[in-house]
Design a protein around this motif. Structure first.
Motif, PDB file in Angstrom:
ATOM      1  N   GLU A   1      41.863 -59.975  12.461  1.00 47.67           N
ATOM      2  CA  GLU A   1      42.995 -59.718  13.336  1.00 47.67           C
ATOM      3  C   GLU A   1      42.878 -60.350  14.719  1.00 47.67           C
ATOM      4  O   GLU A   1      43.881 -60.679  15.336  1.00 47.67           O
ATOM      5  N   GLY A   2      41.675 -60.511  15.253  1.00 47.68           N
ATOM      6  CA  GLY A   2      41.532 -60.940  16.635  1.00 47.68           C
ATOM      7  C   GLY A   2      40.952 -62.328  16.795  1.00 47.68           C
ATOM      8  O   GLY A   2      40.930 -63.141  15.868  1.00 47.68           O
ATOM      9  N   PHE A   3      40.469 -62.586  18.007  1.00 45.99           N
ATOM     10  CA  PHE A   3      39.902 -63.879  18.392  1.00 45.99           C
ATOM     11  C   PHE A   3      38.440 -63.627  18.756  1.00 45.99           C
ATOM     12  O   PHE A   3      38.148 -62.918  19.721  1.00 45.99           O
ATOM     13  N   TYR A   4      37.522 -64.195  17.979  1.00 42.92           N
ATOM     14  CA  TYR A   4      36.090 -63.928  18.148  1.00 42.92           C
ATOM     15  C   TYR A   4      35.362 -65.226  18.474  1.00 42.92           C
ATOM     16  O   TYR A   4      35.580 -66.251  17.833  1.00 42.92           O
ATOM     17  N   VAL A   5      34.499 -65.173  19.490  1.00 40.03           N
ATOM     18  CA  VAL A   5      33.709 -66.332  19.875  1.00 40.03           C
ATOM     19  C   VAL A   5      32.245 -65.910  19.964  1.00 40.03           C
ATOM     20  O   VAL A   5      31.904 -64.958  20.669  1.00 40.03           O
ATOM     21  N   ARG A   6      31.414 -66.618  19.252  1.00 42.32           N
ATOM     22  CA  ARG A   6      29.976 -66.413  19.333  1.00 42.32           C
ATOM     23  C   ARG A   6      29.355 -67.682  19.923  1.00 42.32           C
ATOM     24  O   ARG A   6      29.738 -68.787  19.570  1.00 42.32           O
ATOM     25  N   SER A   7      28.426 -67.515  20.848  1.00 47.54           N
ATOM     26  CA  SER A   7      27.729 -68.636  21.481  1.00 47.54           C
ATOM     27  C   SER A   7      28.693 -69.625  22.129  1.00 47.54           C
ATOM     28  O   SER A   7      28.678 -70.819  21.807  1.00 47.54           O
ATOM     29  N   PRO A   8      29.547 -69.182  23.042  1.00 50.76           N
ATOM     30  CA  PRO A   8      30.486 -70.117  23.679  1.00 50.76           C
ATOM     31  C   PRO A   8      29.794 -71.250  24.409  1.00 50.76           C
ATOM     32  O   PRO A   8      30.364 -72.332  24.560  1.00 50.76           O
ATOM     33  N   LYS A   9      28.560 -71.034  24.848  1.00 53.81           N
ATOM     34  CA  LYS A   9      27.818 -72.089  25.545  1.00 53.81           C
ATOM     35  C   LYS A   9      27.696 -73.349  24.681  1.00 53.81           C
ATOM     36  O   LYS A   9      27.659 -74.467  25.204  1.00 53.81           O
ATOM     37  N   SER A  10      27.653 -73.156  23.366  1.00 57.16           N
ATOM     38  CA  SER A  10      27.505 -74.289  22.450  1.00 57.16           C
ATOM     39  C   SER A  10      28.690 -75.247  22.505  1.00 57.16           C
ATOM     40  O   SER A  10      28.578 -76.400  22.096  1.00 57.16           O
ATOM     41  N   PHE A  11      29.834 -74.779  23.013  1.00 59.08           N
ATOM     42  CA  PHE A  11      31.044 -75.595  23.016  1.00 59.08           C
ATOM     43  C   PHE A  11      31.350 -76.239  24.369  1.00 59.08           C
ATOM     44  O   PHE A  11      32.246 -77.068  24.465  1.00 59.08           O
ATOM     45  N   LEU A  12      30.626 -75.837  25.416  1.00 57.68           N
ATOM     46  CA  LEU A  12      31.035 -76.228  26.770  1.00 57.68           C
ATOM     47  C   LEU A  12      30.982 -77.731  27.003  1.00 57.68           C
ATOM     48  O   LEU A  12      31.741 -78.259  27.809  1.00 57.68           O
ATOM     49  N   GLY A  13      30.076 -78.425  26.324  1.00 57.63           N
ATOM     50  CA  GLY A  13      29.969 -79.866  26.501  1.00 57.63           C
ATOM     51  C   GLY A  13      30.661 -80.662  25.419  1.00 57.63           C
ATOM     52  O   GLY A  13      30.473 -81.882  25.323  1.00 57.63           O
ATOM     53  N   ALA A  14      31.483 -80.003  24.606  1.00 54.45           N
ATOM     54  CA  ALA A  14      32.153 -80.682  23.491  1.00 54.45           C
ATOM     55  C   ALA A  14      33.040 -81.807  24.004  1.00 54.45           C
ATOM     56  O   ALA A  14      33.729 -81.674  25.016  1.00 54.45           O
ATOM     57  N   THR A  15      33.022 -82.915  23.297  1.00 56.67           N
ATOM     58  CA  THR A  15      33.854 -84.058  23.686  1.00 56.67           C
ATOM     59  C   THR A  15      35.278 -83.867  23.180  1.00 56.67           C
ATOM     60  O   THR A  15      35.515 -83.199  22.175  1.00 56.67           O
ATOM     61  N   GLY A  16      36.219 -84.463  23.900  1.00 61.83           N
ATOM     62  CA  GLY A  16      37.607 -84.454  23.461  1.00 61.83           C
ATOM     63  C   GLY A  16      38.357 -83.160  23.681  1.00 61.83           C
ATOM     64  O   GLY A  16      39.429 -82.961  23.094  1.00 61.83           O
ATOM     65  N   LEU A  17      37.836 -82.262  24.506  1.00 63.92           N
ATOM     66  CA  LEU A  17      38.546 -81.016  24.765  1.00 63.92           C
ATOM     67  C   LEU A  17      39.805 -81.281  25.593  1.00 63.92           C
ATOM     68  O   LEU A  17      39.772 -82.022  26.571  1.00 63.92           O
ATOM     69  N   ARG A  18      40.895 -80.671  25.189  1.00 65.82           N
ATOM     70  CA  ARG A  18      42.123 -80.751  25.970  1.00 65.82           C
ATOM     71  C   ARG A  18      42.000 -79.855  27.199  1.00 65.82           C
ATOM     72  O   ARG A  18      41.135 -78.980  27.271  1.00 65.82           O
TER      73      ARG A  18
ATOM     74  N   ASP B   1      43.834 -77.408  28.130  1.00 69.91           N
ATOM     75  CA  ASP B   1      44.007 -75.988  27.811  1.00 69.91           C
ATOM     76  C   ASP B   1      42.765 -75.411  27.152  1.00 69.91           C
ATOM     77  O   ASP B   1      42.451 -74.218  27.318  1.00 69.91           O
ATOM     78  N   GLN B   2      42.017 -76.236  26.398  1.00 79.07           N
ATOM     79  CA  GLN B   2      40.779 -75.764  25.784  1.00 79.07           C
ATOM     80  C   GLN B   2      39.695 -75.565  26.843  1.00 79.07           C
ATOM     81  O   GLN B   2      38.944 -74.579  26.792  1.00 79.07           O
ATOM     82  N   VAL B   3      39.603 -76.498  27.791  1.00 75.83           N
ATOM     83  CA  VAL B   3      38.651 -76.329  28.896  1.00 75.83           C
ATOM     84  C   VAL B   3      38.974 -75.054  29.662  1.00 75.83           C
ATOM     85  O   VAL B   3      38.072 -74.268  30.012  1.00 75.83           O
ATOM     86  N   ALA B   4      40.267 -74.820  29.917  1.00 75.31           N
ATOM     87  CA  ALA B   4      40.681 -73.616  30.635  1.00 75.31           C
ATOM     88  C   ALA B   4      40.288 -72.356  29.869  1.00 75.31           C
ATOM     89  O   ALA B   4      39.849 -71.361  30.469  1.00 75.31           O
ATOM     90  N   LEU B   5      40.430 -72.396  28.547  1.00 80.28           N
ATOM     91  CA  LEU B   5      40.053 -71.236  27.731  1.00 80.28           C
ATOM     92  C   LEU B   5      38.559 -70.958  27.854  1.00 80.28           C
ATOM     93  O   LEU B   5      38.145 -69.801  28.024  1.00 80.28           O
ATOM     94  N   PHE B   6      37.735 -72.012  27.773  1.00 80.72           N
ATOM     95  CA  PHE B   6      36.291 -71.803  27.892  1.00 80.72           C
ATOM     96  C   PHE B   6      35.911 -71.354  29.303  1.00 80.72           C
ATOM     97  O   PHE B   6      34.983 -70.559  29.480  1.00 80.72           O
ATOM     98  N   GLU B   7      36.611 -71.844  30.306  1.00 85.01           N
ATOM     99  CA  GLU B   7      36.394 -71.347  31.672  1.00 85.01           C
ATOM    100  C   GLU B   7      36.620 -69.837  31.718  1.00 85.01           C
ATOM    101  O   GLU B   7      35.826 -69.098  32.324  1.00 85.01           O
ATOM    102  N   ASP B   8      37.692 -69.392  31.058  1.00 84.10           N
ATOM    103  CA  ASP B   8      38.011 -67.968  31.079  1.00 84.10           C
ATOM    104  C   ASP B   8      37.015 -67.149  30.277  1.00 84.10           C
ATOM    105  O   ASP B   8      36.632 -66.045  30.678  1.00 84.10           O
ATOM    106  N   ILE B   9      36.586 -67.663  29.132  1.00 84.77           N
ATOM    107  CA  ILE B   9      35.606 -66.947  28.311  1.00 84.77           C
ATOM    108  C   ILE B   9      34.301 -66.757  29.079  1.00 84.77           C
ATOM    109  O   ILE B   9      33.751 -65.647  29.142  1.00 84.77           O
ATOM    110  N   VAL B  10      33.806 -67.840  29.673  1.00 87.68           N
ATOM    111  CA  VAL B  10      32.544 -67.758  30.410  1.00 87.68           C
ATOM    112  C   VAL B  10      32.711 -66.872  31.647  1.00 87.68           C
ATOM    113  O   VAL B  10      31.827 -66.059  31.969  1.00 87.68           O
TER     114      VAL B  10
END
Length: 463
Positions: free
Chosen positions: A105-122, A124-133
């Motif tokens: 039902e929800g939105f689950y993120v495990r180990s968000p640090k693993s995604f912070l350096g991902a290439t090609g992030l839009r 809005d995706q960078v903004a989402l990770f900013e908010d998660i962290v």
């Protein structure tokens, strides 16, 4: 108050310098560690939770930046029949519990640090990770400040955050800058007034340095949840008081490979055959492996998106029609339908931990199918992790090679740390790379935090 913050792929921890020693501050029930996880009833509710936790001086700017998300959050609350102040976003163990209760039902993120350096992030995706962290750091800082106030100490204001040598295997320095910028912004939004960074293996080495009685060339191997980092460092009691240690750091290497990758590899090796990965079609052709890899690749956004896409749903349906063992693929179908990737990989992680003490264990996957229990043994684990450990060996050699004075020399000491390295099967393989060096297995979880805390005292007093 000056603190060290290990924002890890698996866990978060914070240390403070109290009574002339490092003290890790409790972040959970009887634990100094908080799982690096977040669960939201809807992803739009994350921005709302961040806004509520911001200092008043930052709310206007943030509200402007996230106006659309905040407007949608109000609509989502109405659709989900949530009260205005009812909690809808969870961090740490509470996030894990919420996810296991409502995985589909929800939105689950495990180990968000693993995604912070991902290439090609839009954007809005960078903004989402900013908010998660940010939300995770807000949560941690609130707990830390309460702990410090209970000791009649000032709230945390200055922080050194640990970072891997490289956040991603690809992307280079651009990925590192992107990830560090996210962490820096999140720390400031969480209420820290001054933020600095230190390589995690170097931090782990600094804590170990406090135990040395003479100079040594130490190869620090930090095998964490999401990354492995190696640093070759000159250490010794006469060097500890220096405020700048750049010249003592002889070589670095790092790559996005860690405990998460081992969990995924073990899930693929030990679990996925029971989901059909090694089965055959009626024409005796092998079942394609891609949906199985995508199913367990919980640290790969693209892979998870592909697994839960309609095209994969249709592919699995077609495979079931023509499979020799359709009942096995039926489990993969259940996994996809109910979004069980994290639950399956979590069982692999638990098996990895259990195999540190026993030669085999039973993994219960009853959430997929009643009575489904898979035996996992040490031989399977060692086979699954061999490719990853070969990469760790290469990183060790790269760190040594970047020292222009090494000339293929051995380090005096190999210091192994990080939560993933607690498995004997892992640190024994690491030890084989430089068999003549003394091998020390350190505090698997607390060494980085302790080193960050020690360094923070020097860093902020010197700056």
């Amino acid at each position: 108050m000056i603190v060290g913050f290990d924002y890890g792929s698996a866990n978060c921890s914070v240390g403070a310098w109290i009574n002339e020693r490092v003290e890790l501050l409790p972040l959970g029930l009887n634990s100094n560690y908080l799982p690096s996880t977040l669960y939201a009833m809807d992803r739009e509710l994350i921005a709302e939770a961040v806004y509520q936790g911001l200092p008043e001086s930052q709310k206007a700017e943030y509200s402007h930046l996230r106006s659309s998300q905040l407007m949608r959050a109000k609509q989502i609350r109405h659709e989900l029949d949530l009260l205005p102040n009812e909690q809808a976003v969870f961090v740490g163990q509470a996030a894990i519990d919420a996810y296991l209760d409502m995985p589909e039902e929800g939105f689950y993120v495990r180990s968000p640090k693993s995604f912070l350096g991902a290439t090609g992030l839009r954007a809005d995706q960078v903004a989402l990770f900013e908010d998660i962290v940010t939300l995770m750091m807000q949560h941690v800082k609130t707990i830390v400040d309460k702990q410090l106030q209970a000791k009649s100490l000032a709230c945390a204001s200055h922080v050194i955050v640990g970072r891997p040598v490289n956040f991603q295997g690809i992307g280079g320095e651009q990925s590192n800058q992107q990830a560090q910028a996210i962490l820096s912004l999140a720390a400031k939004r969480a209420g820290f007034t001054a933020v600095g960074f230190l390589f995690e293996p170097l931090a782990a080495g600094m804590d170990f340095e406090a135990t040395l009685t003479q100079a040594a060339k130490v190869l620090v191997v930090d095998v964490g949840g999401g990354t492995t980092d190696c640093s070759l460092v000159n250490m010794g009691p006469e060097l500890m008081g220096k405020s700048q240690r750049d010249t003592d750091c002889l070589g670095h290497s790092g790559q996005r490979i860690g405990g998460n990758d081992l969990d995924i590899a073990l899930a693929m090796e030990a679990f996925m055959p029971s989901f059909g990965s090694k089965s055959y079609m009626k024409d005796d052709k092998s079942v394609p492996l891609s949906p199985f890899w995508n199913a367990v690749a919980v640290n790969d956004i693209s892979a998870q998106r592909d697994f839960y896409h309609l095209s994969t749903k249709k592919l699995i349906e077609e495979l079931i029609k023509d499979a020799q063992q359709p009942e096995l693929l039926g489990r993969l179908q259940t996994m996809q339908k109910n979004q069980m990737s994290f639950q399956v990989v979590r069982q692999a992680e638990l098996a990895k931990v259990a195999l540190s003490d026993v030669p085999s264990c039973q993994s219960q996957l009853e959430f997929v199918e009643k009575g489904l229990c898979i035996e996992v043994d040490l031989a399977q684990f060692e086979q699954a992790i061999t490719p990853s450990l070969e990469k760790v060996s290469t990183l060790m050699q790269q760190a040594m090679a970047t020292d222009v004075n090494s000339h293929d020399a051995q380090p005096d000491i190999v210091y192994i740390t990080g939560g993933t390295a607690r498995s004997p099967a892992i640190y024994q393989q690491i030890a084989k790379v430089y068999p003549q060096a003394k091998v020390v297995v350190g505090d698997h979880f607390g060494s980085v935090t302790a080193g960050l805390t020690r360094w923070a005292q020097y860093y902020f007093k010197a700056n």
